[in-house]
Design a protein around this motif. Structure first.
Motif, mmCIF file in Angstrom:
data_model
loop_
_atom_site.group_PDB
_atom_site.id
_atom_site.type_symbol
_atom_site.label_atom_id
_atom_site.label_comp_id
_atom_site.label_asym_id
_atom_site.label_seq_id
_atom_site.Cartn_x
_atom_site.Cartn_y
_atom_site.Cartn_z
ATOM 1 N N LYS A 7 -4.012 8.297 13.529
ATOM 2 C CA LYS A 7 -2.797 8.662 14.051
ATOM 3 C C LYS A 7 -3.124 10.441 14.054
ATOM 4 C CE LYS A 7 -0.368 5.385 14.610
ATOM 5 N NZ LYS A 7 -1.505 4.250 14.874
ATOM 6 N N ALA A 31 0.457 3.095 3.734
ATOM 7 C CA ALA A 31 -0.056 1.633 3.247
ATOM 8 C C ALA A 31 -1.483 1.070 3.959
ATOM 9 C CB ALA A 31 1.188 0.690 3.342
ATOM 10 N N MET A 55 -10.220 -1.760 3.687
ATOM 11 C CA MET A 55 -11.575 -1.458 3.892
ATOM 12 C C MET A 55 -12.307 -0.535 3.036
ATOM 13 S SD MET A 55 -12.150 -3.559 6.287
ATOM 14 C CE MET A 55 -13.715 -3.275 6.749
ATOM 15 N N ASP A 219 -4.768 -5.066 -0.725
ATOM 16 C CA ASP A 219 -3.432 -5.129 0.566
ATOM 17 C C ASP A 219 -2.378 -4.368 0.036
ATOM 18 O OD1 ASP A 219 -2.371 -7.623 2.131
ATOM 19 O OD2 ASP A 219 -1.132 -7.337 0.400
ATOM 20 N N ALA A 220 -1.813 -3.939 1.262
ATOM 21 C CA ALA A 220 -0.662 -2.980 1.036
ATOM 22 C C ALA A 220 0.405 -3.568 0.453
ATOM 23 C CB ALA A 220 -0.140 -2.921 2.656
ATOM 24 N N GLN A 277 -12.655 -9.331 5.841
ATOM 25 C CA GLN A 277 -11.234 -9.998 5.437
ATOM 26 C C GLN A 277 -10.503 -10.302 6.580
ATOM 27 O OE1 GLN A 277 -9.004 -7.743 6.393
ATOM 28 N NE2 GLN A 277 -9.989 -5.671 6.801
HETATM 29 C C1 LIG Z 1 -3.630 1.007 12.688
HETATM 30 S S1 LIG Z 1 -4.772 1.185 11.533
HETATM 31 C C2 LIG Z 1 -4.091 2.503 10.420
HETATM 32 C C3 LIG Z 1 -4.631 3.882 11.026
HETATM 33 C C4 LIG Z 1 -4.383 4.901 10.368
HETATM 34 N N1 LIG Z 1 -2.953 5.408 10.154
HETATM 35 C C5 LIG Z 1 -4.963 6.170 10.666
HETATM 36 O O1 LIG Z 1 -4.384 7.180 11.041
HETATM 37 O O2 LIG Z 1 -6.288 6.096 10.643
HETATM 38 C C6 LIG Z 1 -4.539 -0.097 10.608
HETATM 39 C C7 LIG Z 1 -5.431 -0.199 9.028
HETATM 40 O O3 LIG Z 1 -4.785 -1.338 8.490
HETATM 41 C C8 LIG Z 1 -5.790 -1.739 7.452
HETATM 42 N N2 LIG Z 1 -5.205 -3.195 7.040
HETATM 43 C C9 LIG Z 1 -5.185 -4.475 7.642
HETATM 44 N N3 LIG Z 1 -4.446 -5.323 6.875
HETATM 45 C C10 LIG Z 1 -4.382 -4.624 5.873
HETATM 46 C C11 LIG Z 1 -3.625 -4.965 4.707
HETATM 47 N N4 LIG Z 1 -3.193 -6.364 4.417
HETATM 48 N N5 LIG Z 1 -3.410 -4.134 3.670
HETATM 49 C C12 LIG Z 1 -3.952 -2.758 3.647
HETATM 50 N N6 LIG Z 1 -4.480 -2.418 4.862
HETATM 51 C C13 LIG Z 1 -4.723 -3.576 6.098
HETATM 52 C C14 LIG Z 1 -6.908 -1.844 8.571
HETATM 53 O O4 LIG Z 1 -8.306 -1.982 7.532
HETATM 54 C C15 LIG Z 1 -7.020 -0.546 9.250
HETATM 55 O O5 LIG Z 1 -7.374 0.436 8.598
#
Ligand SMILES: C[S@@+](CC[C@H](N)C(=O)[O-])C[C@H]1O[C@@H](n2cnc3c(N)ncnc32)[C@H](O)[C@@H]1O
Length: 367
Positions: A7, A31, A55, A219-220, A277
């Motif tokens: 972003k 999150a 990650m 996890d978020a 994951q």
């Molecule tokens: C669209 S990206 C986020 C990009 C971030 N806002 C940036 O500016 O770099 C989505 C992220 O969600 C993470 N993700 C996927 N499932 C998740 C979960 N259940 N809990 C936390 N993070 C998760 C992925 O590893 C990925 O880094």
């Protein structure tokens, strides 16, 4: 780092929306932190940030860009590492680091003065392992730097901030010389010009911010449930079926280090067997429920949600979930349009209409 959904370019719009909503800096939960770009911007704007992602490389970025507060000290490692001490006595090294400051000097040392050595990356993600993610020289250098950072950190010669700031610089430096089209789901079969360049480290000096920011590889929803009082929850989840664990497995291996157990790799791209994951947010069946659970678990007063109009959740379903969680049932949509970049591969949160791109952000008042 090149990252799907990064972003960075959206930050003025995102932070402008936070201002328009007249939210004053308290605690925010970023999150789905990814590159930590949003957490970092919130920190700069005075927020205390709790950030989370599944990650490990994201955890490293969160530690380096959100949690770290001070310029790290390298006094112990300068005194305690005999090879570094030897380099520090050499006139050519002293000339190379003149005027660079402690962090610049350490990255110069790691990038150019530590001897390359064959390790996991060199054995599996370079020609010696039958793959072309990195040239052999860069891969062996990544291994040597990774090993040295781990040795320094595990023997107490550097503290967490220094470790994560330099490790973040290594992951970002490796990404600059990765022979990919941006994601690690495949490598390119001919060396690209960026891959032929020598690995460099460009660590970023930690910036001071509100005390008490935290990083989580988790996890978020679990983090949201334990985050305590939060003013703003920022939700930027994956929006399609592609799992980040499969697209960024190489940065993940660098972040993890794997010094205690040696992982087994599978397939052409070298995914770590048994890893990967599976995020519920990448499943059409589960994404709506995942969003509802996250909003219910968080104690945030406000939520801002970035989502792509072509994502697994239709705009209708997304609005339904958001309205269901909203205190007054109201969902506001903010958008910003501008001309589309020709070579733009970052499509998350965008609606394409010819040459125009639309960035979407939803706001709900939760409490
Ligand atoms: C669209 S990206 C986020 C990009 C971030 N806002 C940036 O500016 O770099 C989505 C992220 O969600 C993470 N993700 C996927 N499932 C998740 C979960 N259940 N809990 C936390 N993070 C998760 C992925 O590893 C990925 O880094």
């Amino acid at each position: 780092m090149r990252y799907i959904g990064n972003k960075t370019r959206l930050l003025p719009f995102l932070m402008g929306t936070v201002e328009r909503l007249a939210l004053s800096p308290k605690t925010a939960h970023d999150a789905f932190s990814g590159t930590a770009a949003v957490g970092r911007a919130l920190k700069e704007a005075g927020w205390r940030v709790a950030s989370s992602d599944l990650m490990t490389y994201s955890y490293v970025f969160q530690r380096a860009y959100v949690v770290a507060q001070r310029s790290p000290s390298f006094a112990a490692v300068r005194a305690g590492d005999p090879e570094l001490r030897r380099a520090l006595r050499s006139p050519s090294f002293r000339k190379a680091i003149a005027g660079k400051g402690a962090l610049g000097a350490m990255s110069e040392y790691l990038a150019r003065w530590v001897d390359a050595e064959r390790g996991f990356i060199g054995a599996h993600f370079a020609p010696a392992g039958g793959r072309m993610y990195f040239t052999q020289e860069n891969a062996d250098r990544i291994d040597a730097i990774r090993r040295r950072l781990y040795d320094w950190w595990s023997s107490g010669l550097i503290q967490d901030d220094a470790y994560y700031v330099l490790l973040a610089a290594l992951i970002e430096g490796a990404d600059r010389v990765a022979n990919t089209a941006g994601v690690y789901a495949a490598y390119i079969k001919r060396w690209q010009s960026n891959a032929r360049r020598a690995l460099t480290l460009k660590p970023e000096m930690p910036q001071r911010g509100a005390r008490g920011s935290t990083a989580h590889r988790a996890d978020a929803t679990i983090v949201a449930a334990g985050a305590g009082e939060v003013e703003l929850l920022y939700v930027d989840p994956p929006y399609n079926a592609r799992q980040y664990s499969g697209y960024y497995h190489v940065p993940e291996v660098i972040a993890r280090g794997w010094f205690d157990t040696i992982p087994v790799l599978r397939g052409k791209t070298g995914l770590v067997a048994g890893e990967g994951q599976q995020s519920d947010w990448c499943s059409a069946r589960k994404a709506g429920e995942a969003l509802a659970s996250l909003l219910a678990a968080s104690s945030a007063r406000h939520a801002l949600v970035s989502y792509n109009s072509e994502g697994l959740l239709s705009e209708h379903d997304l609005r339904d979930v958001l309205a269901g969680a909203a205190k007054f049932g109201t969902v506001r949509r903010f958008s910003r349009g501008y001309r589309r970049y020709r070579s733009d591969s970052d499509r998350v949160g965008r609606v394409y209409q010819g040459d125009r791109v639309r960035e979407l952000l939803y706001h709900v008042r939760l409490r």
